[in-house]
Design an enzyme around this catalytic site. Structure first.
Site, PDB file in Angstrom:
ATOM      1  N   MET A   1       0.813  -1.202   0.000  1.00  0.00           N
ATOM      2  CA  MET A   1       0.000   0.000   0.000  1.00  0.00           C
ATOM      3  C   MET A   1       0.852   1.259   0.000  1.00  0.00           C
ATOM      4  SD  MET A   1      -3.044  -1.234   0.040  1.00  0.00           S
ATOM      5  CE  MET A   1      -4.080   0.144   0.518  1.00  0.00           C
ATOM      6  N   ARG A   3       3.812   1.665  -1.968  1.00  0.00           N
ATOM      7  CA  ARG A   3       4.820   1.431  -2.982  1.00  0.00           C
ATOM      8  C   ARG A   3       5.193   2.720  -3.691  1.00  0.00           C
ATOM      9  NH1 ARG A   3       5.078  -3.775  -6.589  1.00  0.00           N
ATOM     10  NH2 ARG A   3       6.587  -3.195  -8.158  1.00  0.00           N
ATOM     11  N   LEU A 242      -1.577  -8.081  -2.900  1.00  0.00           N
ATOM     12  CA  LEU A 242      -0.270  -8.580  -3.338  1.00  0.00           C
ATOM     13  C   LEU A 242       0.306  -7.643  -4.392  1.00  0.00           C
ATOM     14  CD1 LEU A 242      -1.115 -12.391  -3.518  1.00  0.00           C
ATOM     15  CD2 LEU A 242       0.161 -11.180  -1.742  1.00  0.00           C
ATOM     16  N   GLU A 243       1.202  -6.793  -3.984  1.00  0.00           N
ATOM     17  CA  GLU A 243       1.754  -5.768  -4.866  1.00  0.00           C
ATOM     18  C   GLU A 243       2.960  -6.253  -5.665  1.00  0.00           C
ATOM     19  OE1 GLU A 243       2.233  -2.027  -2.847  1.00  0.00           O
ATOM     20  OE2 GLU A 243       0.380  -2.319  -1.692  1.00  0.00           O
ATOM     21  N   ASN A 244       3.337  -7.503  -5.451  1.00  0.00           N
ATOM     22  CA  ASN A 244       4.476  -8.053  -6.182  1.00  0.00           C
ATOM     23  C   ASN A 244       4.056  -9.209  -7.087  1.00  0.00           C
ATOM     24  OD1 ASN A 244       6.616  -6.376  -4.943  1.00  0.00           O
ATOM     25  ND2 ASN A 244       5.959  -7.391  -3.065  1.00  0.00           N
TER      26      ASN A 244
END
Length: 418
Positions: A1, A3, A242-244
């Site tokens: 959140m 990034r 999931l930001e990756n």
């Protein structure tokens, strides 16, 4: 959140690939598909005919008439006129199955009618993330979350050494900052929020999250661990942040498994980055469409984004404006998600993100534009979406630090929406 900013423009829109009804062969292309039924469930690739025209579904749908829901931005793709209500004798009629005998889907089928997936939340509601760690934002116990928040996402579950498996414990730094805060205290606080009519979900991922669900085994591990956390703490559901990277196939498998083994009222939310929802070909967008029948809401992070294309596909909109919020939310609204599954995610304070903060009044302006067609900027969506779900913020802690301006401004406004 949290990034750093990513500068990107839109990708070409794409469609899903799961099927419910078998496709006719090339030689039977002029035959009519099985007649469309308002009660039938179709997923991506599902085929139906209506008034002498064949249609193919791009994503999950039910009770959306092909004649009025076809085109570039809608669920049905027009396949052209068909010659009859039954397939020709060559190839044999068995090449097209009637709606009453669809082949087994690759994922557990939704019920008919499908569950709403709303988890007994208000028609329009405010979501906020509660931080289970110590940073410059004010630390608060879960029970001290301001009353204006309807859904609280606990950030975050932790990865373990077992693929897909997550765990949760109160962070030691947070506990120390609060003068001692234990897992038992937290569990009691979840119950306290429930007594106030609030919902609490466990969020998975975040900027530094390393959780990967990329196999059937990992999906089972993920489901098992989330179900264990629901039992241990009383969570009402799960949030996917999931930001990756996310695998639509296996995360979808895991989420269906969790729901099937818990409750029809399980809350399932997602918090993709803006770039993740630019195209239906992206994994996050595919995940949302694949689980549309059980998905509660997608509260996209409309920040840390730079400039991006909106649903008009002919202009780049800069983050931090009403045009940006409306034009990018429009992509989701015009490409398969119901209005009640779309929410606007914004930082609660300038310090909460690298960019994209707007005054909370701008969020209200964007909600009015989407719901009523009023208070728009230069961009106006092709239609109104009275069911637009609401707003989300990162984070409750930053909002408290900033004087609760986000919740105090937006939550009262939600009750004025249609």
């Amino acid at each position: 959140m949290r990034r750093p900013a990513i500068l990107a423009l839109a990708a070409v829109l794409a469609a899903g690939a799961t099927t419910v009804y078998l496709a006719s062969s090339a030689s039977a292309a002029a035959a009519c598909y099985p007649t469309w039924s308002s009660s039938a469930v179709y997923v991506g690739g599902g085929q139906a005919s209506y008034q002498g025209v064949n249609y193919q579904a791009k994503w999950w749908t039910q009770n959306e008439n092909p004649a009025t829901h076809s085109g570039q931005w809608d669920v049905w793709a027009n396949q052209g006129a068909c010659g009859g209500t039954t397939p020709p004798t060559t190839p044999p009629p068995t090449t097209t199955r009637p709606p009453t005998t669809p082949p087994p889907p690759t994922t557990p089928p939704p019920t008919t009618p499908p569950p709403t997936g709303n988890g007994q939340l208000p028609k329009h509601f405010l979501t906020g993330y509660w931080q289970n760690f110590d940073n410059p934002a004010q630390e608060i116990r879960l029970r001290d979350v301001p009353a204006n928040y309807d859904l609280i996402a606990v950030a975050f579950a932790d990865a373990t050494s077992t693929p897909g498996t997550v765990s949760f414990n109160i962070d030691a730094g947070l506990s120390a900052s609060l003068g001692g805060y234990t897992n038992a205290d937290f569990r009691n606080d979840v119950a306290t929020l429930h007594s106030r009519g609030k919902k609490v979900v466990i969020s998975v991922g975040g900027e530094r999250g390393t959780i990967s669900v990329a196999s059937s085994g990992a999906a089972t591990n993920f489901a098992n661990s989330i179900i264990n956390l629901i039992g241990a703490y009383g969570f009402d559901g799960v949030d996917i942040d999931l930001e990756n990277g996310v695998n639509a196939t296996y995360m979808g498998q895991a989420l269906r498994d969790i729901r099937n083994r818990t409750s029809p009222n399980l809350i399932i939310t997602m918090a993709p980055q803006t770039i993740d929802m630019q195209s239906t070909g992206g994994q996050y967008f595919q995940l949302a469409l694949n689980i549309k029948d059980i998905l509660t809401v997608v509260h996209t992070q409309f920040y840390n984004s730079g400039s991006m294309l909106g649903c008009d596909n002919n202009a780049a909109y800069s983050q931090g404006s009403v045009n940006f919020l409306v034009a990018l939310a429009c992509i989701q609204l015009e490409n398969g998600l119901r209005p009640d599954q779309v929410s606007l995610g914004l930082p609660a304070a300038p310090s909460a993100a690298g960019g994209g903060y707007v005054n909370p009044s701008v969020v209200n302006q964007a909600l009015d534009c989407l719901a009523r067609g009023t208070s728009c900027g230069s961009f106006k969506p092709p239609r109104t979406y009275p069911g637009i779900r609401g707003a989300m913020t990162w984070s409750i802690n930053w909002d408290v630090t900033n004087g609760n301006g986000f919740a105090n401004t937006i939550h009262p406004h939600l009750s004025t929406l249609p």
